[in-house]
Design a protein around this motif. Structure first.
Motif, PDB file in Angstrom:
ATOM      1  N   CYS A 183       0.843  -1.170   0.074  1.00 38.94           N
ATOM      2  CA  CYS A 183      -0.033  -0.085  -0.220  1.00 38.94           C
ATOM      3  C   CYS A 183       0.878   1.422   0.148  1.00 38.94           C
ATOM      4  O   CYS A 183       1.970   1.075   0.499  1.00 38.94           O
ATOM      5  CB  CYS A 183      -0.999   0.001   1.259  1.00 38.94           C
ATOM      6  N   MET A 184       0.293   2.304  -0.647  1.00 37.17           N
ATOM      7  CA  MET A 184       1.181   3.463  -0.595  1.00 37.17           C
ATOM      8  C   MET A 184       0.307   4.815  -0.596  1.00 37.17           C
ATOM      9  O   MET A 184      -1.129   4.661  -0.817  1.00 37.17           O
ATOM     10  CB  MET A 184       2.102   3.740  -1.683  1.00 37.17           C
ATOM     11  N   PHE A 185       0.776   6.028  -0.073  1.00 40.45           N
ATOM     12  CA  PHE A 185      -0.301   7.231   0.100  1.00 40.45           C
ATOM     13  C   PHE A 185      -0.717   7.394  -1.429  1.00 40.45           C
ATOM     14  O   PHE A 185      -0.109   7.076  -2.415  1.00 40.45           O
ATOM     15  CB  PHE A 185       0.683   8.433   0.514  1.00 40.45           C
ATOM     16  N   HIS A 186      -1.938   8.037  -1.381  1.00 44.06           N
ATOM     17  CA  HIS A 186      -2.734   8.345  -2.546  1.00 44.06           C
ATOM     18  C   HIS A 186      -2.126   9.667  -3.141  1.00 44.06           C
ATOM     19  O   HIS A 186      -1.568  10.569  -2.186  1.00 44.06           O
ATOM     20  CB  HIS A 186      -4.073   8.457  -2.248  1.00 44.06           C
ATOM     21  N   PRO A 187      -1.962  10.032  -4.386  1.00 43.58           N
ATOM     22  CA  PRO A 187      -1.137  11.039  -4.837  1.00 43.58           C
ATOM     23  C   PRO A 187      -1.892  12.238  -4.495  1.00 43.58           C
ATOM     24  O   PRO A 187      -1.139  13.276  -4.141  1.00 43.58           O
ATOM     25  CB  PRO A 187      -1.112  10.855  -6.390  1.00 43.58           C
ATOM     26  N   ALA A 188      -3.146  12.206  -4.296  1.00 40.43           N
ATOM     27  CA  ALA A 188      -3.948  13.448  -3.872  1.00 40.43           C
ATOM     28  C   ALA A 188      -3.404  13.819  -2.408  1.00 40.43           C
ATOM     29  O   ALA A 188      -3.496  14.990  -1.960  1.00 40.43           O
ATOM     30  CB  ALA A 188      -5.599  13.094  -3.930  1.00 40.43           C
ATOM     31  N   TYR A 189      -3.240  12.722  -1.711  1.00 39.63           N
ATOM     32  CA  TYR A 189      -2.733  13.129  -0.066  1.00 39.63           C
ATOM     33  C   TYR A 189      -1.621  13.640  -0.436  1.00 39.63           C
ATOM     34  O   TYR A 189      -1.095  14.720   0.441  1.00 39.63           O
ATOM     35  CB  TYR A 189      -3.019  11.798   0.510  1.00 39.63           C
ATOM     36  N   LEU A 190      -0.607  13.096  -1.089  1.00 41.83           N
ATOM     37  CA  LEU A 190       0.871  13.649  -1.427  1.00 41.83           C
ATOM     38  C   LEU A 190       0.650  15.316  -1.954  1.00 41.83           C
ATOM     39  O   LEU A 190       1.621  15.965  -1.479  1.00 41.83           O
ATOM     40  CB  LEU A 190       1.495  12.822  -2.173  1.00 41.83           C
ATOM     41  N   LEU A 191      -0.222  15.500  -2.665  1.00 39.84           N
ATOM     42  CA  LEU A 191      -0.277  17.016  -3.112  1.00 39.84           C
ATOM     43  C   LEU A 191      -0.593  17.896  -2.191  1.00 39.84           C
ATOM     44  O   LEU A 191      -0.257  18.750  -1.776  1.00 39.84           O
ATOM     45  CB  LEU A 191      -1.340  16.911  -4.313  1.00 39.84           C
ATOM     46  N   ARG A 192      -1.257  17.350  -1.226  1.00 36.79           N
ATOM     47  CA  ARG A 192      -1.690  18.062   0.098  1.00 36.79           C
ATOM     48  C   ARG A 192      -0.890  18.272   1.183  1.00 36.79           C
ATOM     49  O   ARG A 192      -0.791  18.989   1.819  1.00 36.79           O
ATOM     50  CB  ARG A 192      -3.199  17.455   0.753  1.00 36.79           C
ATOM     51  N   SER A 193       0.029  17.109   1.166  1.00 35.52           N
ATOM     52  CA  SER A 193       1.048  16.922   2.156  1.00 35.52           C
ATOM     53  C   SER A 193       2.340  16.568   1.545  1.00 35.52           C
ATOM     54  O   SER A 193       2.884  15.548   1.964  1.00 35.52           O
ATOM     55  CB  SER A 193       0.601  15.883   3.177  1.00 35.52           C
ATOM     56  N   PRO A 194       3.107  17.517   0.875  1.00 35.77           N
ATOM     57  CA  PRO A 194       4.252  17.188   0.073  1.00 35.77           C
ATOM     58  C   PRO A 194       5.251  16.564   1.255  1.00 35.77           C
ATOM     59  O   PRO A 194       6.274  15.995   0.638  1.00 35.77           O
ATOM     60  CB  PRO A 194       4.610  18.291  -0.334  1.00 35.77           C
ATOM     61  N   GLN A 195       5.300  16.846   2.490  1.00 31.38           N
ATOM     62  CA  GLN A 195       6.104  16.481   3.353  1.00 31.38           C
ATOM     63  C   GLN A 195       6.282  14.898   3.439  1.00 31.38           C
ATOM     64  O   GLN A 195       7.048  14.353   3.791  1.00 31.38           O
ATOM     65  CB  GLN A 195       6.305  16.905   4.831  1.00 31.38           C
ATOM     66  N   GLN A 196       4.930  14.212   2.999  1.00 32.11           N
ATOM     67  CA  GLN A 196       5.014  12.771   3.096  1.00 32.11           C
ATOM     68  C   GLN A 196       5.540  12.229   1.697  1.00 32.11           C
ATOM     69  O   GLN A 196       5.620  10.775   1.762  1.00 32.11           O
ATOM     70  CB  GLN A 196       3.717  12.195   2.967  1.00 32.11           C
ATOM     71  N   LYS A 197       6.082  12.974   0.878  1.00 28.80           N
ATOM     72  CA  LYS A 197       6.813  12.227  -0.375  1.00 28.80           C
ATOM     73  C   LYS A 197       7.814  11.378  -0.108  1.00 28.80           C
ATOM     74  O   LYS A 197       8.300  10.417  -0.801  1.00 28.80           O
ATOM     75  CB  LYS A 197       7.021  13.447  -1.399  1.00 28.80           C
ATOM     76  N   SER A 198       8.860  11.527   0.930  1.00 26.44           N
ATOM     77  CA  SER A 198       9.750  10.623   1.142  1.00 26.44           C
ATOM     78  C   SER A 198       9.267   9.654   1.569  1.00 26.44           C
ATOM     79  O   SER A 198      10.206   8.350   1.187  1.00 26.44           O
ATOM     80  CB  SER A 198      10.722  11.507   2.110  1.00 26.44           C
ATOM     81  N   LEU A 199       8.291   9.277   2.339  1.00 26.83           N
ATOM     82  CA  LEU A 199       7.639   7.962   2.497  1.00 26.83           C
ATOM     83  C   LEU A 199       7.173   7.464   1.276  1.00 26.83           C
ATOM     84  O   LEU A 199       7.517   6.007   1.195  1.00 26.83           O
ATOM     85  CB  LEU A 199       6.635   7.983   3.666  1.00 26.83           C
ATOM     86  N   ALA A 200       6.627   8.092   0.348  1.00 28.67           N
ATOM     87  CA  ALA A 200       5.969   7.598  -0.832  1.00 28.67           C
ATOM     88  C   ALA A 200       7.244   6.966  -1.575  1.00 28.67           C
ATOM     89  O   ALA A 200       7.033   6.220  -2.320  1.00 28.67           O
ATOM     90  CB  ALA A 200       5.222   8.772  -1.625  1.00 28.67           C
ATOM     91  N   TRP A 201       8.554   7.775  -1.615  1.00 32.73           N
ATOM     92  CA  TRP A 201       9.443   7.581  -2.577  1.00 32.73           C
ATOM     93  C   TRP A 201      10.102   5.996  -1.983  1.00 32.73           C
ATOM     94  O   TRP A 201      10.597   5.182  -2.676  1.00 32.73           O
ATOM     95  CB  TRP A 201      10.628   8.503  -2.315  1.00 32.73           C
ATOM     96  N   ALA A 202      10.226   5.906  -0.634  1.00 34.70           N
ATOM     97  CA  ALA A 202      10.623   4.878   0.025  1.00 34.70           C
ATOM     98  C   ALA A 202       9.916   3.588  -0.480  1.00 34.70           C
ATOM     99  O   ALA A 202      10.281   2.403  -0.904  1.00 34.70           O
ATOM    100  CB  ALA A 202      10.661   4.740   1.593  1.00 34.70           C
ATOM    101  N   ASP A 203       8.322   3.817  -0.454  1.00 36.48           N
ATOM    102  CA  ASP A 203       7.616   2.716  -0.991  1.00 36.48           C
ATOM    103  C   ASP A 203       7.720   2.492  -2.371  1.00 36.48           C
ATOM    104  O   ASP A 203       7.602   1.220  -2.867  1.00 36.48           O
ATOM    105  CB  ASP A 203       5.979   3.129  -0.592  1.00 36.48           C
ATOM    106  N   LEU A 204       8.032   3.440  -3.299  1.00 35.67           N
ATOM    107  CA  LEU A 204       8.315   3.256  -4.635  1.00 35.67           C
ATOM    108  C   LEU A 204       9.601   2.344  -4.955  1.00 35.67           C
ATOM    109  O   LEU A 204       9.676   1.496  -5.811  1.00 35.67           O
ATOM    110  CB  LEU A 204       8.585   4.474  -5.304  1.00 35.67           C
TER     111      LEU A 204
END
Ligand code: URA
Length: 282
Positions: A247-268
């Motif tokens: 599972c990973m964060f939804h991109p709509a959430y990442l657009l609202r909370s860009p500070q979470q992009k590092s976690l999304a990158w780890a998941d990718l």
């Protein structure tokens, strides 16, 4: 001659134009409500009858998505129909037709068109999001709006693209009116179809994008913050073996909370490693 300015004198088209001119350009509800009626007559409380005991755990939520007049029995019937239609589909085209023919979901009536899938159905990785928004509803393909553009960039960063080696769908195939979140009943009625969708594609790995998809398909109440980044198995009756799922964060959430992009990158990166290990990408 005096002009008749009464609203009732307008044709349906003129009335619609009047609403659009006033800025009313969204359908907000699934059903037209006559607010002059007393509330009990708008949404009758459904009392379980002797023939439909309250034992079925899903009936309470599914009842909310079915027409009120159908009651609990209608809701159970809709759930059965969804399961039967989904199980009978042997190809993606049959599944698309089955979803289109299913009348148990009220949001079908307010959506412009069905949003089934996009990308390469032969791909060995499948992404499953939540539900179409306004752009997807207009174009008929999942993730084509701003969050879709971010999703495409995320896929591109690990060598994936919908044109070549990724396949994308949603739990819900119809846009909930006004972009509201799908409710529990809508999710329950859509689950047989998206489960069958995953079975038919049978990818080497599946990615649940956002909390709604993650919770629904992994049948858990845990939130996305806990679920993301951990590999688990997706199981379904027709699968010969479970499919590795993340599972990973939804991109709509990442657009609202860009500070979470590092976690999304780890998941990718975790996804990229898994796909390499599975021989999906080099
Ligand atoms: N969000 C989703 O979850 N799916 C789409 O198709 C678009 C936005």
């Amino acid at each position: 001659m005096e002009e008749n300015l009464s609203i009732s004198a307008l044709s349906p088209f003129q009335l619609l134009q009047f609403y659009v001119d006033c800025g009313v350009d969204e359908v907000m509800g699934d059903e037209t409500l006559d607010r002059t009626l007393i509330p009990e007559k708008i949404l009758p409380m459904v009392a379980p009858s002797a023939s439909t005991p309250s034992a079925a755990p899903l009936s309470g939520t599914v009842a909310a998505a079915s027409a009120p007049a159908d009651g609990v029995a209608g809701a159970i019937e809709s759930m059965e129909e969804a399961r039967t239609l989904a199980a009978a589909a042997q190809t993606l085209d049959e599944l698309r037709a089955a979803i289109d023919s299913f009348k148990g979901l009220g949001i079908k009536r307010t959506a412009t068109q069905m949003v089934f899938a996009d990308g390469n159905p032969q791909a060995r990785v499948m992404f499953v999001g939540e539900a179409p928004g306004a752009d997807e509803d207009r174009i008929g393909r999942p993730f084509v709006g701003v969050s879709g553009q971010l999703l495409d960039k995320m896929l591109g960063s690990i060598g994936l693209s919908r044109e070549e080696n990724a396949y994308i769908s949603n739990v819900i195939n119809w846009r909930p009116p006004g972009n509201r979140a799908p409710d529990d009943a809508e999710i329950a009625l859509s689950l047989p179809f998206i489960r069958r969708h995953i079975e038919l594609v049978n990818p080497a790995a599946v990615v649940f994008v956002g909390g709604v998809a993650a919770k629904a398909l992994l049948e858990t109440t845990q939130g996305i913050t806990r679920l993301r980044g951990k590999w688990t198995d997706f199981e379904a009756p027709a699968l010969v073996q479970p499919i590795p799922a993340i599972c990973m964060f939804h991109p709509a959430y990442l657009l609202r909370s860009p500070q979470q992009k590092s976690l999304a990158w780890a998941d990718l990166l975790s996804l990229k490693n898994k796909l390499r290990a599975l021989g999906v990408i080099s």
